[in-house]
Design an enzyme around this catalytic site. Structure first.
Site, PDB file in Angstrom:
ATOM      1  N   TYR A 138      44.892  34.315  30.295  1.00  0.00           N
ATOM      2  CA  TYR A 138      43.929  33.200  30.378  1.00  0.00           C
ATOM      3  C   TYR A 138      44.582  32.078  29.589  1.00  0.00           C
ATOM      4  O   TYR A 138      44.042  31.574  28.634  1.00  0.00           O
ATOM      5  CB  TYR A 138      42.636  33.700  29.715  1.00  0.00           C
ATOM      6  CG  TYR A 138      41.392  32.848  29.850  1.00  0.00           C
ATOM      7  CD1 TYR A 138      40.896  32.479  31.090  1.00  0.00           C
ATOM      8  CD2 TYR A 138      40.682  32.475  28.711  1.00  0.00           C
ATOM      9  CE1 TYR A 138      39.721  31.747  31.188  1.00  0.00           C
ATOM     10  CE2 TYR A 138      39.507  31.747  28.802  1.00  0.00           C
ATOM     11  CZ  TYR A 138      39.034  31.386  30.049  1.00  0.00           C
ATOM     12  OH  TYR A 138      37.858  30.664  30.144  1.00  0.00           O
ATOM     13  N   HIS A 143      42.329  25.098  31.880  1.00  0.00           N
ATOM     14  CA  HIS A 143      41.401  25.992  32.588  1.00  0.00           C
ATOM     15  C   HIS A 143      40.364  26.571  31.618  1.00  0.00           C
ATOM     16  O   HIS A 143      39.161  26.555  31.903  1.00  0.00           O
ATOM     17  CB  HIS A 143      42.178  27.125  33.275  1.00  0.00           C
ATOM     18  CG  HIS A 143      41.292  28.175  33.874  1.00  0.00           C
ATOM     19  ND1 HIS A 143      40.480  27.924  34.960  1.00  0.00           N
ATOM     20  CD2 HIS A 143      41.075  29.471  33.530  1.00  0.00           C
ATOM     21  CE1 HIS A 143      39.814  29.036  35.268  1.00  0.00           C
ATOM     22  NE2 HIS A 143      40.146  29.983  34.414  1.00  0.00           N
ATOM     23  N   ARG A 152      29.555  27.431  28.653  1.00  0.00           N
ATOM     24  CA  ARG A 152      29.040  27.503  27.291  1.00  0.00           C
ATOM     25  C   ARG A 152      28.712  26.123  26.754  1.00  0.00           C
ATOM     26  O   ARG A 152      27.613  25.624  26.930  1.00  0.00           O
ATOM     27  CB  ARG A 152      30.035  28.248  26.377  1.00  0.00           C
ATOM     28  CG  ARG A 152      30.064  29.751  26.604  1.00  0.00           C
ATOM     29  CD  ARG A 152      30.918  30.450  25.555  1.00  0.00           C
ATOM     30  NE  ARG A 152      32.242  29.820  25.448  1.00  0.00           N
ATOM     31  CZ  ARG A 152      33.278  30.172  26.196  1.00  0.00           C
ATOM     32  NH1 ARG A 152      33.185  31.145  27.051  1.00  0.00           N
ATOM     33  NH2 ARG A 152      34.435  29.548  26.077  1.00  0.00           N
ATOM     34  N   GLU A 209      41.907  31.777  42.454  1.00  0.00           N
ATOM     35  CA  GLU A 209      42.517  31.290  41.217  1.00  0.00           C
ATOM     36  C   GLU A 209      44.013  31.198  41.452  1.00  0.00           C
ATOM     37  O   GLU A 209      44.654  32.185  41.830  1.00  0.00           O
ATOM     38  CB  GLU A 209      42.200  32.228  40.038  1.00  0.00           C
ATOM     39  CG  GLU A 209      40.737  32.143  39.626  1.00  0.00           C
ATOM     40  CD  GLU A 209      40.421  32.847  38.302  1.00  0.00           C
ATOM     41  OE1 GLU A 209      41.172  33.761  37.916  1.00  0.00           O
ATOM     42  OE2 GLU A 209      39.425  32.460  37.666  1.00  0.00           O
ATOM     43  N   GLU A 211      47.534  31.268  40.321  1.00  0.00           N
ATOM     44  CA  GLU A 211      48.244  31.811  39.165  1.00  0.00           C
ATOM     45  C   GLU A 211      49.682  32.171  39.546  1.00  0.00           C
ATOM     46  O   GLU A 211      50.005  32.315  40.718  1.00  0.00           O
ATOM     47  CB  GLU A 211      47.540  33.092  38.650  1.00  0.00           C
ATOM     48  CG  GLU A 211      46.061  32.904  38.385  1.00  0.00           C
ATOM     49  CD  GLU A 211      45.413  34.057  37.599  1.00  0.00           C
ATOM     50  OE1 GLU A 211      46.141  34.847  36.982  1.00  0.00           O
ATOM     51  OE2 GLU A 211      44.173  34.143  37.630  1.00  0.00           O
ATOM     52  N   ASP A 243      44.065  35.313  42.198  1.00  0.00           N
ATOM     53  CA  ASP A 243      43.066  36.201  41.598  1.00  0.00           C
ATOM     54  C   ASP A 243      41.693  35.811  42.167  1.00  0.00           C
ATOM     55  O   ASP A 243      40.922  35.095  41.529  1.00  0.00           O
ATOM     56  CB  ASP A 243      43.119  36.028  40.076  1.00  0.00           C
ATOM     57  CG  ASP A 243      42.131  36.917  39.365  1.00  0.00           C
ATOM     58  OD1 ASP A 243      41.711  37.929  39.948  1.00  0.00           O
ATOM     59  OD2 ASP A 243      41.785  36.600  38.205  1.00  0.00           O
ATOM     60  N   GLN A 250      30.613  37.478  38.663  1.00  0.00           N
ATOM     61  CA  GLN A 250      31.290  37.351  37.361  1.00  0.00           C
ATOM     62  C   GLN A 250      30.350  36.831  36.283  1.00  0.00           C
ATOM     63  O   GLN A 250      30.288  37.365  35.178  1.00  0.00           O
ATOM     64  CB  GLN A 250      32.494  36.407  37.519  1.00  0.00           C
ATOM     65  CG  GLN A 250      33.335  36.220  36.264  1.00  0.00           C
ATOM     66  CD  GLN A 250      34.417  35.147  36.466  1.00  0.00           C
ATOM     67  OE1 GLN A 250      34.608  34.606  37.564  1.00  0.00           O
ATOM     68  NE2 GLN A 250      35.142  34.846  35.405  1.00  0.00           N
ATOM     69  N   LYS A 263      36.079  40.429  40.041  1.00  0.00           N
ATOM     70  CA  LYS A 263      37.520  40.227  40.174  1.00  0.00           C
ATOM     71  C   LYS A 263      38.229  41.367  40.901  1.00  0.00           C
ATOM     72  O   LYS A 263      39.258  41.138  41.532  1.00  0.00           O
ATOM     73  CB  LYS A 263      38.154  40.139  38.762  1.00  0.00           C
ATOM     74  CG  LYS A 263      37.642  39.009  37.908  1.00  0.00           C
ATOM     75  CD  LYS A 263      38.348  37.730  38.247  1.00  0.00           C
ATOM     76  CE  LYS A 263      37.988  36.645  37.254  1.00  0.00           C
ATOM     77  NZ  LYS A 263      38.761  35.423  37.507  1.00  0.00           N
TER      78      LYS A 263
HETATM   79 CA    CA Z   1      42.407  35.040  36.626  1.00  0.00          CA
END
Ligand code: CA
Length: 426
Positions: A138, A143, A152, A209, A211, A243, A250, A263
């Site tokens: 991560y 991101h 949050r 995602e 990546e 991903d 989630q 995921k």
């Molecule tokens: Ca990911």
């Protein structure tokens, strides 16, 4: 590091390679392929062709490299990669020699040349490695900040540990699939905003995602950490990694232990393993890390890679439209730090493990590597080439990731990592 001759930007191949090809003679990535007539075997990409390594090996073109018999006649590259980075480099150097415009060993042997070079559109690419373990980091600050802001608090988007260690979770290896494999929309528990109770059904917020992932070529014993300065010995190369993520599943499930069914229904990888050697010329300095990291995570020099990345989306009957452009160089935590941190407690690693970077987002909105960020959790809409609008992925949509590094007229690409979403199974 010893100079890698295969990376010389002036090299030309007798195999015709378009200027826009991902696979010039300076790349030579490894993969596993199948044709109508062959069981899976190892090959190397050159232009629009796949070079059959079994054929080369059996016909003496790789003599002198002390390769075990049957090394390339396998379903996966694990045993080849386990020979170590130095041996993989020797093989790549030899293939580079054989493909050079002024080398006639293979070029002038018509029968061998025609049998060893197979047009790419006649092969079916397979998973390149058997994957014992998969970890997802991560490591993009942009991101993590975007997601933290949405879910949050924008003022405290990064959790207190984020700049001290490369945060990750253990993902699911069994559901990693090769590019071109279609996936059904996952079903699971979702808790709609207007409901007190969760419901069960197909995900309504299916996402990708963007990546990169590195693959390991050397195992460690349980209890033995990898020192940060040794990390590269363990890394053979990279693939693109999607991903796939069901955001609604989630969001309801992730506290307190992190991602699970949102995921693990599938992740896609590109089929060609681009070696760390081939990416050597594209190293760049990573972002400055402050606060200073603990000594076991300190790296010096250029540890990031300048790799241009993009994701595109295509409706069932529509045209492919780019929805995001970003760069691997934005990663806050580099691969050395990821591997050193992963093993600092003695966790052992295995050959063929996949270590994904985490979603790679850049600083501007067009560089965000997921729909969650691009549409700000569905608050904005994206316009596709056919005029239709999206917040998340609809049934029939395909997502394709692409990536390449370029410099001195050389383009080292990864090919495609693509997948289509089929309707949820009944
Ligand atoms: Ca990911």
């Amino acid at each position: 590091m010893t100079k890698i001759k295969a990376n010389n930007p002036t090299l030309k191949s007798w195999v015709e390679v378009a200027r826009t090809s991902d696979f010039p003679i300076q790349n030579l990535p490894f993969g596993i392929f199948k044709t109508r007539y062959l069981s899976p075997v190892a090959g190397v990409a050159i232009g629009n062709y796949v070079l059959d390594l079994v054929y080369l090996h059996e016909h003496g073109y790789l003599d002198g490299l002390s390769l075990p018999a049957g090394m390339f006649h396998q379903q996966y590259l694990n045993d080849f990669f386990a020979l170590g980075r130095a041996k993989v480099r020797e093989v790549r150097e030899r293939i580079s020699e054989l493909l050079r415009h002024n080398n006639d060993e293979l070029k002038d042997h018509k029968a061998d040349r025609e049998l060893a070079l197979i047009p790419m559109n006649e092969v079916q690419m397979q998973l390149p490695v058997k994957i014992p373990n998969y970890t997802d980091f991560y490591s993009s600050e942009e991101h993590a900040t975007n997601v933290g802001s949405m879910f949050r608090d924008p003022k405290n988007a990064l959790l207190p540990n984020w700049k001290h260690l490369p945060v990750a979770y253990h993902g699911r290896a069994s559901s990693i699939v090769v590019s071109g494999t279609n996936l059904h929309r996952p079903k699971g528990q979702i808790k709609p905003i207007d409901s007190d109770q969760p419901i069960y059904g197909p995900s309504r917020k299916l996402d990708f995602e963007l990546e990169m992932a590195f693959i390991t070529c050397k195992e460690t014993k349980l209890g033995h950490p990898i020192h940060i300065h040794e990390a590269e010995e363990y890394i053979v190369g990279f693939v693109l990694f999607n991903d796939w993520s069901a955001r609604d599943i989630q969001q309801w499930e992730y506290v307190p232990l992190g991602p699970f069914l949102g995921k693990n229904f599938g992740s896609s990888i590109s089929p060609w393993v681009v070696t760390l050697d081939a990416l050597e010329p594209f190293r760049v300095q990573g972002p400055e890390q402050y606060p200073h990291v603990l000594p076991y995570l300190v790296t010096e020099g250029a540890k990031n890679f300048d790799i241009v990345l993009e994701a595109s989306m295509k409706a069932e009957q529509g045209e492919d439209a780019i929805v995001c452009r970003t760069n691997f160089k934005y990663m806050y935590w580099n691969i050395h730090q990821q591997l050193a941190h992963h093993t600092v407690n003695g966790c052992n690693i295995q050959v063929g493990d996949i270590y994904a970077s985490g979603t790679i987002s850049g600083p501007s909105p067009g560089s965000f590597g997921s729909l969650l960020e691009l549409t700000w959790n569905g608050q904005k809409t994206l316009h596709l080439a056919d005029g239709s609008e999206r917040t998340f992925i609809l049934d029939g949509d395909s997502i394709t990731l692409r990536g390449h590094a370029s410099k001195d007229g050389v383009r080292i690409g990864f090919g495609e990592c693509t997948g289509k979403i089929l309707p949820a199974l009944k």
